[in-house]
Design an enzyme around this catalytic site. Structure first.
Site, short mmCIF file in Angstrom:
data_model
loop_
_atom_site.label_atom_id
_atom_site.label_comp_id
_atom_site.label_asym_id
_atom_site.label_seq_id
_atom_site.Cartn_x
_atom_site.Cartn_y
_atom_site.Cartn_z
N ASP A 1 -6.67 4.28 -5.37
CA ASP A 1 -7.32 4.09 -4.07
C ASP A 1 -8.00 5.41 -3.73
O ASP A 1 -8.33 6.16 -4.65
CB ASP A 1 -6.24 3.69 -3.03
CG ASP A 1 -6.81 2.88 -1.88
OD1 ASP A 1 -7.52 3.48 -1.06
OD2 ASP A 1 -6.54 1.68 -1.80
N LYS B 1 0.86 -1.19 0.00
CA LYS B 1 0.00 0.00 0.00
C LYS B 1 0.88 1.22 0.00
O LYS B 1 2.01 1.18 0.52
CB LYS B 1 -0.89 0.02 1.25
CG LYS B 1 -2.18 0.77 1.05
CD LYS B 1 -3.20 -0.08 0.32
CE LYS B 1 -4.54 0.53 0.20
NZ LYS B 1 -5.51 -0.41 -0.40
#
Ligand code: NAD
Length: 428
Positions: free
Chosen positions: A147, A107
């Site tokens: 995202d 991430k």
């Protein structure tokens, strides 16, 4: 992210510890999996439109790559913290493992607020992020994706910078690209459809014909709309949806006992998934408080909006009729609510299984990019159904065999697979 008292990474580690006990994991494997393998923290200097230079902090966390290249989004948010990024990278490892795709967890993020940035400034942040990391990410090591507050456009700027640095075409470096620029058909539908593939399998297991079942849904964005579409195609009827009202700064639920009309509702919904409540009233919808979706008499609940929505305070309001809860959103259920759902014997399809259709389709995007050959939509969705169905079956079979709550069963499978990969590689 904004709540300083809540540390997502501590929560992710606590969840991990519980499952490590269930699996009786040895101390070194625990130590390895409790922490990310690697982290990059860096500064991105940007010449702003007014001529001044501003420095943004960026991160990439690679939690585990024992099963394949890391995979996970890049978030732009003013309150981003490295602990949130660490937690999300760990959850990505478990999500990829539960659907058995050959990827690990990663991430990334940048502390910034795109609302206050021009397109040019955002482009420079994207290119600056890649310049800092170009040797540590890539199609065979770590594959980013969009995202929170990042889009296909941001991904294309990042891809372009990566290709300039490496002197070649590497469309498999990043996913979530627009169709025609290396994106995959079916990605828009993938998460919502994936939720419903798992609902279909849960109903099958409970001996219930989906035709004639009813559902109530929180949210009316990307995940919710495609879940409602496929559920309707299976003969199900959605009786209530809810969404956030930007003008009133509160949420509302929209109920129609004989079933909502998806296309008509989409026609009065903005691009953020907000429904116009006056127009909804004109179309014959009852407009109820935002949390009313939870207490509807329906067979299935699909929370597909936000985290932290089914809690110790409201879980008792769930109707006796509810047989299945499918978590389209990430983290919609608190541990207190989990205990009640388990006691009541409601079939829970946990978030990192139910909403894994998105990352599974991103994996398909990467595969297509690496081959430079793109599949038809039916082929993508057929493969997605297959992958989600077998993941669901593995989780429900283990839950039945070991008498585990489905969330625990999903964790046991995914953490078990990652631990095994680390052992097979001789890491532990
Ligand atoms: P989206 O932005 O398209 O839609 C969000 C919806 O939730 C909107 O209709 C919004 O009005 C509604 N909403 C916001 N606050 C609300 C509230 N308090 N009460 C009721 N409704 C509210 O988002 P999305 O892409 O559909 O994602 C929804 C959830 O699914 C998120 O938790 C996301 O992290 C998760 N998820 C999405 C994907 C994906 O591929 N899109 C993949 C995995 C997980």
């Amino acid at each position: 992210m904004a709540d300083k008292s809540f540390n997502a990474f501590e929560m992710a580690q606590t969840q991990f510890d519980r499952v490590a006990d269930l699996l009786d994991l040895d101390p070194s494997t625990r130590e390895l999996l409790r922490q990310p393998l690697r982290e990059y923290h860096f500064s991105i200097p940007v010449r702003m439109d007014d001529g001044a230079v501003k420095v943004y902090r960026g991160f990439r966390v690679q939690h585990n790559d024992s099963r394949g290249p890391c995979k996970g989004g890049i978030r732009f948010h003013p309150q981003e913290t490295v602990d949130t990024v660490r937690a999300l990278s760990m959850w990505m490892t478990w999500k990829c493992a539960v659907v058995d795709i050959p990827l690990g967890g990663g991430k990334g993020g940048v502390i910034c607020d795109p609302h206050n940035l021009s397109q040019r400034e955002q482009e420079l942040i994207c290119r600056g992020w890649v310049r800092q990391l170009a040797r540590n990410v890539g199609p065979v090591s770590d594959v980013p994706a969009p995202d929170v507050m990042t889009s296909g456009q941001h991904m294309l700027w990042m891809l372009d910078e990566f290709e300039v640095i490496h002197g070649g075409k590497y469309p498999g470096f990043i996913t979530g690209k627009p169709v025609g620029m290396g994106g995959s058909l079916g990605r828009t539908e993938a998460t919502g459809y994936g939720v419903v593939y798992t609902v279909r399998e849960a109903l099958k297991q409970l001996g219930i014909d989906p035709a004639g079942t009813t559902a109530s849904v929180q949210g009316f964005g990307n995940v919710a709309q495609f879940a409602i579409q496929l559920f309707g195609q299976m003969g199900g009827k959605v009786v209530c949806v809810s969404c956030w009202d930007q003008g009133d700064q509160t949420s509302y639920s929209f109920r129609k006992a004989d079933g909502i009309d998806l296309e008509a509702l989409k026609g009065i919904t903005d691009r953020f998934g907000g429904i116009d409540k006056d127009k909804a009233r004109d179309l014959g919808y009852e407009v109820l408080p935002g949390d009313a979706w939870l207490e509807q008499e329906a067979d299935i609940l699909i929370p597909a909006a936000l985290e932290n929505q089914i809690t110790g305070e409201n879980v008792q309001r769930i109707s006796q009729q509810v047989k299945v809860i499918a978590e389209g959103a990430n983290g919609p259920t608190t541990p207190e609510a989990d205990r009640v759902i388990e006691e009541r014997g409601i079939f829970l399809i946990p978030d990192f299984l139910a909403n894994a259709g998105g990352v599974t389709c991103s994996y398909f995007e990467q595969v297509q990019c690496n081959m430079n050959y793109y599949w038809e939509k039916d082929e993508v969705l057929g493969k997605l159904d297959q992958q989600m169905t077998s993941a669901f079956k593995a989780v429900s079979e283990l839950a039945a065999k070991r008498k585990l709550y489905t969330r625990d069963s999903a964790y046991v499978i995914s953490i078990g697979r990652v631990a095994q990969a680390c052992r097979n590689r001789g890491w532990v």
